[in-house]
Scaffold this motif. Structure first.
Motif, PDB file in Angstrom:
ATOM      1  N   THR A 172      -2.537   2.334   2.787  1.00  0.00           N
ATOM      2  CA  THR A 172      -3.303   1.127   2.461  1.00  0.00           C
ATOM      3  C   THR A 172      -3.549   1.047   0.964  1.00  0.00           C
ATOM      4  OG1 THR A 172      -4.342   1.232   4.632  1.00  0.00           O
ATOM      5  CG2 THR A 172      -5.399  -0.176   3.005  1.00  0.00           C
ATOM      6  N   GLN A 187      -0.381  -0.111  -0.701  1.00  0.00           N
ATOM      7  CA  GLN A 187      -0.127  -1.547  -0.545  1.00  0.00           C
ATOM      8  C   GLN A 187      -0.993  -2.364  -1.512  1.00  0.00           C
ATOM      9  OE1 GLN A 187       2.302  -3.062   1.108  1.00  0.00           O
ATOM     10  NE2 GLN A 187       1.579  -4.988   0.255  1.00  0.00           N
ATOM     11  N   LYS A 211       0.297  -2.006  -5.001  1.00  0.00           N
ATOM     12  CA  LYS A 211       1.510  -2.820  -5.151  1.00  0.00           C
ATOM     13  C   LYS A 211       1.145  -4.273  -5.458  1.00  0.00           C
ATOM     14  CE  LYS A 211       5.541  -4.423  -2.645  1.00  0.00           C
ATOM     15  NZ  LYS A 211       5.982  -4.849  -1.346  1.00  0.00           N
TER      16      LYS A 211
END
Length: 107
Positions: free
Chosen positions: A53, A56, A59
């Motif tokens: 998580t 992500q 990112k």
């Protein structure tokens, strides 16, 4: 204005706003803003969320340009992208200062 009805500044504000549209990403930005550099493991240890998580969210912030990530084998170092940070401050400041409603007579 463009034929789309919005400017490139509008597009950049929307990109930054989208990246900041999740409380975990805001927490990551706050965490990074208080440090000169930070490694992925430090972020994961500080925030009580799964590594995948965190990855992500990093990112998303990196794609928006708000942070940079650099591989320093075997770690990845993350930092606030200062030029983008300054641009976001300017854009959001301009955006939020355009309201003409300054008194209690507004709706």
């Amino acid at each position: 204005m463009t034929t789309k009805g919005y400017t490139s500044d509008h597009e950049r504000i929307a990109r930054y706003a989208k990246a900041l549209g999740h409380p975990t990403r805001v927490a990551i930005i706050c965490f990074l803003a208080g440090r000169k550099k930070c490694y992925f493991g430090n972020i994961h240890e500080e925030l009580p969320i799964a590594k995948a998580t965190v990855s992500q969210h990093l990112k998303e912030l990196k794609e928006a340009g708000l942070i940079t990530g650099e591989v320093e084998i075997p770690k990845v170092k993350y930092c606030i992208n200062r030029p983008a940070w300054e641009e976001a401050k300017r854009l959001f400041g301009s955006f939020f200062s355009q309201c003409l409603c300054c008194d209690d007579d507004c709706c």
